[in-house]
Scaffold this motif. Structure first.
Motif, PDB file in Angstrom:
ATOM      1  N   ASP A 101       6.610  -0.077   0.393  1.00  0.00           N
ATOM      2  CA  ASP A 101       6.180   0.202   1.766  1.00  0.00           C
ATOM      3  C   ASP A 101       6.142   1.690   2.077  1.00  0.00           C
ATOM      4  OD1 ASP A 101       6.007  -2.501   2.150  1.00  0.00           O
ATOM      5  OD2 ASP A 101       7.920  -2.692   3.199  1.00  0.00           O
ATOM      6  N   GLU A 102       7.091   2.434   1.513  1.00  0.00           N
ATOM      7  CA  GLU A 102       7.199   3.856   1.822  1.00  0.00           C
ATOM      8  C   GLU A 102       5.969   4.647   1.379  1.00  0.00           C
ATOM      9  OE1 GLU A 102      10.525   7.428   1.247  1.00  0.00           O
ATOM     10  OE2 GLU A 102      10.942   5.390   0.549  1.00  0.00           O
ATOM     11  N   LEU A 103       5.232   4.109   0.413  1.00  0.00           N
ATOM     12  CA  LEU A 103       4.022   4.801  -0.044  1.00  0.00           C
ATOM     13  C   LEU A 103       2.956   4.834   1.040  1.00  0.00           C
ATOM     14  CD1 LEU A 103       3.659   3.388  -3.669  1.00  0.00           C
ATOM     15  CD2 LEU A 103       4.379   5.708  -3.019  1.00  0.00           C
ATOM     16  N   GLY A 104       2.899   3.785   1.836  1.00  0.00           N
ATOM     17  CA  GLY A 104       1.962   3.754   2.949  1.00  0.00           C
ATOM     18  C   GLY A 104       0.512   3.506   2.579  1.00  0.00           C
ATOM     19  N   VAL A 105       0.253   2.788   1.487  1.00  0.00           N
ATOM     20  CA  VAL A 105      -1.141   2.506   1.124  1.00  0.00           C
ATOM     21  C   VAL A 105      -1.739   1.516   2.111  1.00  0.00           C
ATOM     22  CG1 VAL A 105      -0.797   2.969  -1.330  1.00  0.00           C
ATOM     23  CG2 VAL A 105      -0.469   0.654  -0.461  1.00  0.00           C
ATOM     24  N   ASP A 106      -3.027   1.689   2.397  1.00  0.00           N
ATOM     25  CA  ASP A 106      -3.719   0.792   3.315  1.00  0.00           C
ATOM     26  C   ASP A 106      -3.939  -0.573   2.665  1.00  0.00           C
ATOM     27  OD1 ASP A 106      -3.853   2.756   5.208  1.00  0.00           O
ATOM     28  OD2 ASP A 106      -5.960   3.267   4.843  1.00  0.00           O
ATOM     29  N   THR A 107      -3.818  -1.619   3.464  1.00  0.00           N
ATOM     30  CA  THR A 107      -4.128  -2.975   3.023  1.00  0.00           C
ATOM     31  C   THR A 107      -5.162  -3.569   3.967  1.00  0.00           C
ATOM     32  OG1 THR A 107      -2.317  -3.933   4.317  1.00  0.00           O
ATOM     33  CG2 THR A 107      -1.843  -3.325   2.024  1.00  0.00           C
ATOM     34  N   THR A 108      -5.778  -4.648   3.522  1.00  0.00           N
ATOM     35  CA  THR A 108      -6.771  -5.323   4.355  1.00  0.00           C
ATOM     36  C   THR A 108      -6.577  -6.829   4.249  1.00  0.00           C
ATOM     37  OG1 THR A 108      -9.142  -5.543   4.827  1.00  0.00           O
ATOM     38  CG2 THR A 108      -8.515  -5.432   2.515  1.00  0.00           C
ATOM     39  N   GLU A 109      -6.936  -7.533   5.302  1.00  0.00           N
ATOM     40  CA  GLU A 109      -6.810  -8.988   5.320  1.00  0.00           C
ATOM     41  C   GLU A 109      -8.198  -9.615   5.339  1.00  0.00           C
ATOM     42  OE1 GLU A 109      -5.147 -12.411   8.383  1.00  0.00           O
ATOM     43  OE2 GLU A 109      -3.941 -10.587   8.095  1.00  0.00           O
ATOM     44  N   ASN A 110      -8.396 -10.635   4.487  1.00  0.00           N
ATOM     45  CA  ASN A 110      -9.656 -11.365   4.466  1.00  0.00           C
ATOM     46  C   ASN A 110      -9.366 -12.851   4.383  1.00  0.00           C
ATOM     47  OD1 ASN A 110      -9.156 -11.982   1.646  1.00  0.00           O
ATOM     48  ND2 ASN A 110      -9.796  -9.882   1.201  1.00  0.00           N
ATOM     49  N   ALA A 111     -10.384 -13.651   4.154  1.00  0.00           N
ATOM     50  CA  ALA A 111     -10.211 -15.105   4.146  1.00  0.00           C
ATOM     51  C   ALA A 111      -9.308 -15.583   3.026  1.00  0.00           C
ATOM     52  CB  ALA A 111     -11.572 -15.781   4.033  1.00  0.00           C
ATOM     53  N   ALA A 112      -9.143 -14.777   1.980  1.00  0.00           N
ATOM     54  CA  ALA A 112      -8.333 -15.186   0.835  1.00  0.00           C
ATOM     55  C   ALA A 112      -6.905 -14.688   0.906  1.00  0.00           C
ATOM     56  CB  ALA A 112      -8.982 -14.709  -0.463  1.00  0.00           C
ATOM     57  N   GLY A 113      -6.636 -13.678   1.753  1.00  0.00           N
ATOM     58  CA  GLY A 113      -5.281 -13.153   1.833  1.00  0.00           C
ATOM     59  C   GLY A 113      -5.240 -11.676   2.188  1.00  0.00           C
ATOM     60  N   ILE A 114      -4.243 -10.978   1.645  1.00  0.00           N
ATOM     61  CA  ILE A 114      -4.029  -9.557   1.935  1.00  0.00           C
ATOM     62  C   ILE A 114      -4.067  -8.779   0.625  1.00  0.00           C
ATOM     63  CG2 ILE A 114      -2.436  -7.845   2.871  1.00  0.00           C
ATOM     64  CD1 ILE A 114      -1.297 -10.073   4.655  1.00  0.00           C
ATOM     65  N   SER A 115      -4.878  -7.729   0.581  1.00  0.00           N
ATOM     66  CA  SER A 115      -5.013  -6.940  -0.641  1.00  0.00           C
ATOM     67  C   SER A 115      -4.929  -5.455  -0.325  1.00  0.00           C
ATOM     68  CB  SER A 115      -6.351  -7.249  -1.329  1.00  0.00           C
ATOM     69  OG  SER A 115      -7.429  -6.993  -0.446  1.00  0.00           O
ATOM     70  N   VAL A 116      -4.706  -4.661  -1.370  1.00  0.00           N
ATOM     71  CA  VAL A 116      -4.657  -3.210  -1.233  1.00  0.00           C
ATOM     72  C   VAL A 116      -6.088  -2.679  -1.177  1.00  0.00           C
ATOM     73  CG1 VAL A 116      -4.070  -1.054  -2.430  1.00  0.00           C
ATOM     74  CG2 VAL A 116      -2.416  -2.933  -2.344  1.00  0.00           C
ATOM     75  N   VAL A 117      -6.340  -1.752  -0.290  1.00  0.00           N
ATOM     76  CA  VAL A 117      -7.662  -1.142  -0.178  1.00  0.00           C
ATOM     77  C   VAL A 117      -7.803  -0.068  -1.254  1.00  0.00           C
ATOM     78  CG1 VAL A 117      -9.213   0.205   1.284  1.00  0.00           C
ATOM     79  CG2 VAL A 117      -7.758  -1.570   2.300  1.00  0.00           C
ATOM     80  N   ALA A 118      -8.822  -0.197  -2.087  1.00  0.00           N
ATOM     81  CA  ALA A 118      -9.106   0.793  -3.126  1.00  0.00           C
ATOM     82  C   ALA A 118     -10.611   0.916  -3.282  1.00  0.00           C
ATOM     83  CB  ALA A 118      -8.471   0.396  -4.454  1.00  0.00           C
ATOM     84  N   ASP A 119     -11.089   2.119  -3.604  1.00  0.00           N
ATOM     85  CA  ASP A 119     -12.525   2.292  -3.817  1.00  0.00           C
ATOM     86  C   ASP A 119     -12.905   1.836  -5.226  1.00  0.00           C
ATOM     87  OD1 ASP A 119     -11.922   4.338  -5.621  1.00  0.00           O
ATOM     88  OD2 ASP A 119     -12.344   5.950  -4.191  1.00  0.00           O
ATOM     89  N   ALA A 120     -14.161   2.009  -5.575  1.00  0.00           N
ATOM     90  CA  ALA A 120     -14.661   1.503  -6.854  1.00  0.00           C
ATOM     91  C   ALA A 120     -13.978   2.149  -8.055  1.00  0.00           C
ATOM     92  CB  ALA A 120     -16.166   1.719  -6.935  1.00  0.00           C
ATOM     93  N   THR A 121     -13.409   3.327  -7.868  1.00  0.00           N
ATOM     94  CA  THR A 121     -12.747   4.016  -8.980  1.00  0.00           C
ATOM     95  C   THR A 121     -11.256   3.752  -9.032  1.00  0.00           C
ATOM     96  OG1 THR A 121     -12.452   6.008  -7.641  1.00  0.00           O
ATOM     97  CG2 THR A 121     -14.459   5.868  -8.972  1.00  0.00           C
ATOM     98  N   GLY A 122     -10.714   3.068  -8.011  1.00  0.00           N
ATOM     99  CA  GLY A 122      -9.300   2.739  -8.005  1.00  0.00           C
ATOM    100  C   GLY A 122      -8.450   3.565  -7.065  1.00  0.00           C
TER     101      GLY A 122
END
Length: 321
Positions: free
Chosen positions: A244-265
């Motif tokens: 949690d302390e890293l503070g990476v953005d996450t997103t919620e969709n119909a399948a669940g919650i995932s980390v937001v990353a661009d095409a390169t990671g």
């Protein structure tokens, strides 16, 4: 190798998670002569399954055997494997990352790759946990062949249920849609009927299991629906325990919650990358491994040349094509 042997050691790249994505990334980075460590708790998502499918050259391999092979291969090029849980991770004043482990030791790294995968949250129906990965499946491309032509029930858990039911119809003419008390539009139900899928009203109260084998489901009115397999869409949540302390953005969709990353990671935090199911829970083993390898290449490339704009990379690829 025990975590206590790695106290306060610095690595160029630390990978959290030793599944297909994490170990593929470790292999790629180690072959690029990077000093890399993989921290893994040893609880892969597909551990309950007897076999991994759709992986060319290794079709049907046991998931745990696959990971053992991958560990040996990454280690043979110098990657370090640490068996531990991460209790915390943060960016230090000098721009490095400190990863704290459950034995009290700390690993330091210049770059951090999250390949922690997801946790599948099942509906609270007695018997689902017991049969998960065996009589209870979730992916037609992972398990469809093994249950072909059998009586397959699709347990509705949300809006994606109709689509997934129609997918499973490809593998068997005997598919039943268990609406499980959820309302669906007349148009959606018509699609199921037109495909020859039986719609079963009522809520599922428990699974029927005989000699450790799924035989059907029991509805709340006492009706027994005989089945050979039960499909269910899970809620897949990115594994971010201790991060949690890293503070990476996450997103919620119909399948669940995932980390937001661009095409390169890249994630929202400079120096923190993500690959595999933690970014997209729908990736199969082959996709997660490929994604881990691709992100590892980007990490190494940026360590040599500095930050690269993903948009400019895409533009260059289009021109070369």
């Amino acid at each position: 190798m025990k975590a206590t042997e790695q106290v306060d050691q610095f690595y160029e790249v630390a990978i959290i998670g030793g599944g297909a994505a994490g170990l593929s990334a470790a292999l790629t980075l180690a072959r690029a002569r990077r000093d890399v460590v993989v921290v893994d708790a040893g609880t892969p998502r597909n551990a309950p399954a007897a076999a991994a499918h759709g992986l060319i050259g290794l079709e049907g391999i046991n998931p745990l055997e696959l990971l053992q092979r991958a560990r040996r291969e990454a280690s043979s090029y110098g990657a370090h494997i640490v068996n531990a849980n991460v209790t915390g991770a943060s960016k230090t004043g000098d721009g490095r990352f400190a990863v704290r482990l459950d034995d009290g030791s700390t690993i330091q790294a210049g770059q951090l790759l999250l390949a922690t995968g997801v946790v599948d949250e099942l509906p609270e129906i007695p018997g689902l946990d017991q049969q998960w990965g065996r009589g209870v499946v979730h992916c037609p491309y992972c398990h469809g062949w093994e249950i072909r032509d059998q009586r397959i029930g699709m347990l509705a858990t949300g809006p994606m249920a109709v689509m997934k039911t129609l997918l499973f119809r490809q593998w068997s003419p005997q598919v039943l849609f268990l609406s499980n008390g959820i309302e669906f539009s007349a148009a959606e139900l018509a699609k199921l009927t037109d495909a020859g899928i039986t719609i079963v009203p009522g809520e599922v109260s428990r699974l029927a299991i005989t000699d450790d084998r799924l035989t059907g489901v029991m509805l709340d009115d006492g009706t027994m629906v005989e089945l050979d397999a039960l499909a269910v869409s899970t809620w897949a949540t990115a594994r971010l325990d201790g991060l949690d302390e890293l503070g990476v953005d996450t997103t919620e969709n119909a399948a669940g919650i995932s980390v937001v990353a661009d095409a390169t990671g890249h994630t929202s935090v400079p120096g923190v990358w993500a690959a595999g199911n933690v970014v997209n829970s729908g990736m199969q083993v082959s996709e997660a491994a490929a994604n881990g390898g691709r992100v590892a290449m980007m990490i190494n490339t940026e360590m040599i040349f500095g930050p690269i704009d993903p948009a400019s990379m895409a533009h260059s690829s289009e021109k070369s094509a």
